[in-house]
Design an enzyme around this catalytic site. Structure first.
Site, PDB file in Angstrom:
ATOM      1  N   SER A 126       0.843  -1.191   0.000  1.00  0.00           N
ATOM      2  CA  SER A 126       0.000   0.000   0.000  1.00  0.00           C
ATOM      3  C   SER A 126       0.883   1.248   0.000  1.00  0.00           C
ATOM      4  O   SER A 126       1.646   1.452  -0.936  1.00  0.00           O
ATOM      5  CB  SER A 126      -0.959  -0.047   1.187  1.00  0.00           C
ATOM      6  OG  SER A 126      -1.992   0.890   1.041  1.00  0.00           O
TER       7      SER A 126
ATOM      8  N   ASP B 106      -9.998  -3.039  -5.453  1.00  0.00           N
ATOM      9  CA  ASP B 106      -9.363  -2.284  -4.377  1.00  0.00           C
ATOM     10  C   ASP B 106      -9.855  -0.825  -4.374  1.00  0.00           C
ATOM     11  O   ASP B 106      -9.635  -0.106  -5.349  1.00  0.00           O
ATOM     12  CB  ASP B 106      -7.848  -2.318  -4.564  1.00  0.00           C
ATOM     13  CG  ASP B 106      -7.086  -1.778  -3.357  1.00  0.00           C
ATOM     14  OD1 ASP B 106      -7.703  -1.058  -2.543  1.00  0.00           O
ATOM     15  OD2 ASP B 106      -5.893  -2.083  -3.228  1.00  0.00           O
TER      16      ASP B 106
ATOM     17  N   HIS C 162      -8.123  -4.707  -1.492  1.00  0.00           N
ATOM     18  CA  HIS C 162      -6.852  -4.242  -0.955  1.00  0.00           C
ATOM     19  C   HIS C 162      -6.109  -5.305  -0.155  1.00  0.00           C
ATOM     20  O   HIS C 162      -4.887  -5.270  -0.063  1.00  0.00           O
ATOM     21  CB  HIS C 162      -7.120  -3.028  -0.057  1.00  0.00           C
ATOM     22  CG  HIS C 162      -5.917  -2.220   0.267  1.00  0.00           C
ATOM     23  ND1 HIS C 162      -5.222  -1.497  -0.680  1.00  0.00           N
ATOM     24  CD2 HIS C 162      -5.263  -2.004   1.434  1.00  0.00           C
ATOM     25  CE1 HIS C 162      -4.213  -0.864  -0.112  1.00  0.00           C
ATOM     26  NE2 HIS C 162      -4.209  -1.157   1.172  1.00  0.00           N
TER      27      HIS C 162
END
Length: 684
Positions: free
Chosen positions: A535, A620, A655
């Site tokens: 991320s 995501d 995600h």
């Protein structure tokens, strides 16, 4: 198989008199068959390379699974009439949530188990995420949030724990977390829903049994830079609705036994002033950074803010970063950071006392606690070499007793390993902490393969935790290290401030300095060094690849935020407006130029890059799949070497990747296999 090549369609972006080429902008449209064909081609190419390493993957996966105990059960947490706990069986993908009716712990051994939610039964064959689980005040109902596609849009269900069936109450578009609470009567649920960009922005009240179409809208957050979060006090007597950015908060409160009353604003939002509320005895507790950079704790009557009525409970200490307060009948338990580590303090009868711990590196936090009038507060403690240990803290005396140490399957002797903290000198002379763990004899014959992990954003910390799935890596002779770079808050709030906005480059140069220091000290070499981040940590990997990729043999970038400027200029993308306080708004020329100077996608060059493995998810909402897709496409065109570059798009998740534990473990084993192969680790 030849590496996929995405077609190039010129799409220049012009702002502030500057033009950025973006030939892969077309990859944003997942309804375009060419986009899906490209992603599938990348997946096929990924599989070819990763399958060639199946002997490493299979070894790691088998060893990881072998480390899973046959059965795990967390320490039961006492509610009013029941003790609640989570258990896992080795063969299961998901946890089972259960409870036992008992007056105290001595009765648990003979009490009958009642399963309140078995995620394995819910899951079926697809993706499943269950986040919030809220027991009604009379303990007869369970409200929980469920998602099937990996987005942040969840569905609220209510289960009757008496019959085991679901009630008719079903509410869509509830936010992933901090978004649902019962009132004190058990007749109403309060919840927050999301807008088109998946920003939690509305608070609703739902009467149990009523049609959700009749629910009352209580508040709408119109400022697109703010989000809503909902919580209940530890006492159960108050509900708190927080509107927040990364730097500013405004809290409303409501007596939980008056669900139809109006919410009261405690203190109107004021730029760069953060505060949170709790309830203790007959006062509100206010944890705030107003005139207290690392936060201090005050009490105040249960009423809107009157500064003259704020009473500071203990003297402010700038070396002590306070993060949360947990009020119990007899004392306060406070979480924070000091000396670069997590800390716990108790506050009782006017005295503040910090708890002491045995390891040089560790992580400790307040665990789940359901009762306000408890005589034991559960704490969770662990280190690289200490399995998760649950302690019962007597809040009034500060005494600790260990209730459980998590089991470790397979051989594990902590004396066979070493954990330590070293300090790397950053580009500007700042000392950056690096946590390291390895087998005792690994460095006897010189530098070793090393895996360096990093994140460095949002004030999020990477504390040393016990990871049984890391043991197979260590047992192969690999050193594991975490660089606590600026942008986290390991060293206090200033550590975070010095790694965001116009200081963001410190995050990247700190990580490179940590790598250089590990090489200089003889832990590893450039050909034996790999790095990993997810991320915002994937942004770190992308920036490091451009700024100092020659230090690394391989990089793993999970769901990487790599197209910073384009995303931050597009308020229609989920969560973009919420991020301006972290990165800046590129509508401002100064922030635009600064972001562009480090944005990984905008700084890909015609030069050599390390081996890179990239993962993303088609659904995501935090980092859109097209960011890594565009980055990989540009890297393939620009890079001048023959290193391996692969990307996997999870076509059914978001995600966090696969939702099942074993599936997730298999994915992690593939990533580790790729990295270990590239830094010379052999599995026979």
């Amino acid at each position: 198989m030849e590496a996929p090549k995405a077609k190039r369609i010129p799409h220049p972006h012009t702002i502030h008199g500057d033009t950025r080429p973006d030939d892969y902008y077309w990859l944003r449209d997942k309804s375009d068959p060419d986009v899906m064909a490209y992603l599938e081609a990348e997946n096929e190419y990924y599989r070819e390379h990763v399958d060639a390493l199946s002997h490493i993957t299979n070894h790691l996966y088998a060893e990881m699974v072998a480390r899973i105990p046959e059965s795990e059960q967390k320490v039961p947490v006492q509610g009013d009439h029941y003790f609640y706990y989570t258990r896992m069986e080795k063969s299961l993908q998901y946890p089972v949530y259960a409870r036992k009716r008992a007056a105290d712990r001595t009765q648990l051994a003979t009490a009958e188990e009642e399963i309140i939610l078995d995620l394995n039964e819910l899951a079926g064959d697809g993706y499943l995420s269950v986040t919030e689980k809220r027991i009604s005040p009379d303990e007869t109902k369970l409200a929980y949030l469920e998602n099937r596609d990996g987005t942040d849009r969840y569905t609220l269900f209510v289960k009757d724990l008496t019959t085991g069936g679901l009630l008719s109450d079903r509410i869509e578009n509830v936010f992933i977390g901090d978004s649902v609470e019962w009132d004190a009567t058990g007749s109403y649920l309060f919840y927050t829903t999301v807008d088109e960009s998946q920003r939690p922005y509305r608070l609703w009240r739902h009467q149990l049994g009523d049609d959700p179409a009749n629910d009352s809208l209580l508040y709408e957050e119109s400022d697109v830079t703010y989000i809503l979060s909902l919580a209940k006090s530890q006492s159960g007597r108050y509900l708190f609705l927080t509107s927040s950015t990364k730097t500013t908060t405004e809290v409303r409160y409501l007596a939980a036994d008056q669900p139809l009353a109006s919410w009261t604003v405690f203190a109107p939002r004021e730029t760069d002033v953060e505060y949170s509320l709790e309830h203790w005895r007959d006062h509100l507790l206010v944890l705030t950074n107003r005139n207290r950079f690392n936060f201090s704790l005050f009490e105040h009557p249960i009423a809107p803010l009157n500064p003259a009525q704020m009473r500071e409970l203990f003297a402010y200490d700038d070396t002590r970063y306070l993060l949360a307060v947990h009020p119990f009948r007899d004392a306060l338990v406070i979480e924070g950071r000091q000396d670069g580590l997590t800390q716990i303090w108790t506050y009782c009868d006017g005295n503040l006392q910090r708890l002491a711990w045995p390891d040089p590196l560790y992580a400790v936090h307040v665990s789940e606690n359901r009762r306000y009038d408890t005589s034991e507060v559960l704490l969770a403690y662990e280190s690289f070499l200490t399995p998760r240990t649950t302690y019962a803290l007597q809040p009034k005396t500060g005494s600790l007793s260990a209730l459980q140490t998590a089991p470790v399957s397979g051989p594990f002797d902590p004396q066979m390993y070493r954990q330590e903290r070293i300090w790397a000198t950053a580009e500007d002379g700042v000392q950056v902490p690096v946590s390291v763990v390895y087998k005792q004899d690994v460095l006897q014959n010189g530098p070793a393969p090393l895996l360096l992990y990093g994140y460095g954003s949002y004030g999020h910390n990477l504390d040393p935790a016990f990871m049984p799935q890391l043991l197979p890596i260590l047992d192969l002779g690999v050193v594991y290290a975490i660089a606590h770079v600026r942008g986290g808050s390991e060293m206090g709030r200033q550590w975070y401030e010095n790694g965001k906005m116009l200081n963001k480059r410190n995050t990247f140069t700190d990580f490179i300095a940590a790598a250089d220091d590990l090489i200089r000290r003889g832990y590893t070499t450039r050909t034996q060094l790999a790095a990993d981040g997810r991320s915002a940590g994937g942004l770190l990997m992308g920036a490091v690849a451009n700024l100092g990729g020659d230090r690394f043999a391989a990089l793993s970038a999970g769901v990487p935020f790599v197209d910073v400027v384009t995303t931050m200029l597009d308020p229609t993308i989920p969560l973009t407006t919420l991020e301006w306080d972290e990165w800046g708004n590129p509508e401002d020329p100064e922030y635009y130029a600064y972001m562009k100077s480090y944005s990984p996608y905008d700084n890909v060059e015609a030069k050599a890059y390390p081996h890179i493995i990239v993962t993303t998810g088609i659904n995501d909402p935090r980092v859109a799949y097209w960011e890594p897709a565009k980055w990989v496409a540009r890297l393939r065109t620009m890079k001048s070497d023959d290193t391996v570059l692969v990307m996997k798009t999870h076509m059914g998740a978001g995600h966090f990747g696969s939702s099942g534990r074993l599936e997730h473990m298999r994915e992690q084993a593939e990533i580790y296999a790729f990295l270990l192969d590239k830094i010379g680790v052999h599995v026979h």
